[in-house]
Scaffold this active site. Sequence first.
Site, PDB file in Angstrom:
ATOM      1  N   SER A   1      -4.101  44.591 104.038  1.00 15.94           N
ATOM      2  CA  SER A   1      -4.635  46.558 103.694  1.00 15.94           C
ATOM      3  C   SER A   1      -5.335  46.344 104.947  1.00 15.94           C
ATOM      4  O   SER A   1      -3.913  46.961 105.305  1.00 15.94           O
ATOM      5  CB  SER A   1      -5.636  46.427 102.428  1.00 15.94           C
ATOM      6  OG  SER A   1      -6.088  47.113 101.791  1.00 15.94           O
TER       7      SER A   1
ATOM      8  N   ASP B   1      -2.850  54.003 103.936  1.00 19.71           N
ATOM      9  CA  ASP B   1      -3.004  52.687 104.828  1.00 19.71           C
ATOM     10  C   ASP B   1      -1.937  51.449 104.780  1.00 19.71           C
ATOM     11  O   ASP B   1      -0.757  51.906 104.291  1.00 19.71           O
ATOM     12  CB  ASP B   1      -4.468  51.798 104.278  1.00 19.71           C
ATOM     13  CG  ASP B   1      -3.779  51.020 102.607  1.00 19.71           C
ATOM     14  OD1 ASP B   1      -2.942  51.742 101.639  1.00 19.71           O
ATOM     15  OD2 ASP B   1      -4.537  50.585 101.828  1.00 19.71           O
TER      16      ASP B   1
ATOM     17  N   ASP C   1      -0.305  49.667 103.703  1.00 22.48           N
ATOM     18  CA  ASP C   1      -0.122  48.777 102.410  1.00 22.48           C
ATOM     19  C   ASP C   1       0.151  49.538 101.689  1.00 22.48           C
ATOM     20  O   ASP C   1       0.902  49.390 100.157  1.00 22.48           O
ATOM     21  CB  ASP C   1      -0.154  47.427 101.546  1.00 22.48           C
ATOM     22  CG  ASP C   1      -2.001  47.796 100.631  1.00 22.48           C
ATOM     23  OD1 ASP C   1      -2.571  48.551 101.453  1.00 22.48           O
ATOM     24  OD2 ASP C   1      -1.931  46.791 100.337  1.00 22.48           O
TER      25      ASP C   1
ATOM     26  N   ASP D   1      -1.188  51.383  99.522  1.00 19.97           N
ATOM     27  CA  ASP D   1      -2.056  51.036  98.236  1.00 19.97           C
ATOM     28  C   ASP D   1      -3.287  52.560  98.013  1.00 19.97           C
ATOM     29  O   ASP D   1      -3.726  53.594  96.834  1.00 19.97           O
ATOM     30  CB  ASP D   1      -2.432  50.594  97.425  1.00 19.97           C
ATOM     31  CG  ASP D   1      -3.969  49.292  98.337  1.00 19.97           C
ATOM     32  OD1 ASP D   1      -4.016  50.108  99.495  1.00 19.97           O
ATOM     33  OD2 ASP D   1      -4.201  48.849  98.085  1.00 19.97           O
TER      34      ASP D   1
END
Length: 572
Positions: free
Chosen positions: A146, A300, A302, A304
């Site tokens: 993340s 961010d 990734d 999400d």
Amino acid sequence: MSWQDTLKKWTSFTALDEKLLKQLNELTKNEKDLEDSFYKNLTFGTGGMRGMLGPGTNRMNIYTVRKAVEGLANYITDNVDDAHKRGIVIAYDSRYMSQEFAVEVARVLGAHNIKAFVFESLRPTPLLSFAVRHLKTAAGIMITASHNPPEYNGFKVYNEDGGQVPLKEATAIIEEVNKVEDELLVPVKSQSEIEEAGLLEWVGEAVDRAYLQELKTIQKQKIDNQVKIVFTPLHGTAYDLVMKGLAQSGFDSVDVVEEQAKPDPEFSTVSSPNPEEHQAFEMAIAQGKKKDADILIGTDPDADRLGVAVKDGKGSYQVLTGNQLGSLLLDYTLSQQDPNALRNGQVIKTIVTTEMGRAIASYYGVNTIDTLTGFKFIGEKIKQFESNDNHFLFGYEESYGYLIGDFVRDKDAVQAAVAACEVASYWKGKGKTLLEALDTLYARHGYYLEGMQSLTLKGKDGAEQIQSIMSDIRKQPFERLGGLDVIAVEDYQISERSLPLENKQEEIILPKENVMKFLLEDDAWVCFRPSGTEPKIKSYFGVKTNSAEKSKSLLEKVQSEVEDRIDTIINA
């Protein structure tokens, strides 16, 4: 086995990966770091695992990844119908070793005769969630850490519904992972072997196209009032899907922060690739001023989580909190629904997300459900709606995670980016910025204000300090904060709500978790939660008054008293 014995096992392993062996030799010069790398196994928690890259059982490397996959493979073989045939889909982000770990996952699955679907290039986490459902696989794996610093990577597991595994499944998977005695000896097949056997299939853009078709369904109205947008993917995975999603929704005026558009495992232009932190928007703000942009959006690594900054009326931009953006998205989503669709509709938020969401939902006659922190609990609730009369309308959490369309079962920054731009367009058509729109909501519902303090305590000593803080707060709970009486104490570890003013206890119908929450007078609250993925303890705060000034003053007072208490515990 002591950490020294574990270290000896690694150093005497003749087939140890050459890169890791070199790193291990360097590590022997620092005994404290060496101990931290081997004193325990990297925790495979309720969603997967996350840690620093490097050699050792407490680090992310090919061997700890193999161990995790071995446990998962054993679990799905015994518990998921046709798991070998249906296979597992694997995606990865822009971090160091992400693609290599994805291939390692496939190699372990191949040894179990389980088919792996691996994306041919990096993809966002929400697309992985969608792909599980679209391809009807037995599970999904996302290689990501993340928004953690560059030296981290991680491994998230998704079930056949496309959601992060719920607690019961996670517990069973953890048991299987823990049964794997030696991470160095997990059987694998070579990449060429599994490709030739049809056990590795590379996934291309067909899944992307299917996702984009579903993305069209969240649009509430045709875009006829163009907003000027600046977008930064913060060196991560979001660029392609966000740009295509905006284009198909009718947004033509999109400027990209080019320096942050290309994937970069160092995240070289930011100190942290986290849209929750205002420094991540510095380049976008500079570009926004040049372009006179209405809205700045940042995802961010990734993709999400979504952050948004908007004009503040003073020639600059203000970064919205996750609670503020969530409130705007929620109000717009519900206001644009057919009234019939609101019947039996449910809004889902976490226990540390603003209570303004409940007030907004109630205004439209919609019920709000609280879950523990973590979008896996929201995804689990959506799944439950398939077997009753309720249906999902909106889900969110304060940490910049939002979901509008349930074709994904995790927070989705691509959906949120497109929706946020639509909300900005809607309010621009009414002559208002998003900040002015937010003031409209405050005038209607009250001035809700939230805060969060995060304390990082690394290593073995830090873990013990975090435990001491939680233990002390349990033994000596707050009675007053900020001049307000505590009217309820919720201990989620024992599923009990104590009402001190009424001298009674109630059961909390939520899974057990190491969380303490204090409900105060006047809709204020404080919550304490050790992070499950980082060496941190987080303190969350919420207040409500009839003005911005009063709420700010009360929030600062409550935060200061909590900070003093934690300092006292640490320094005792």
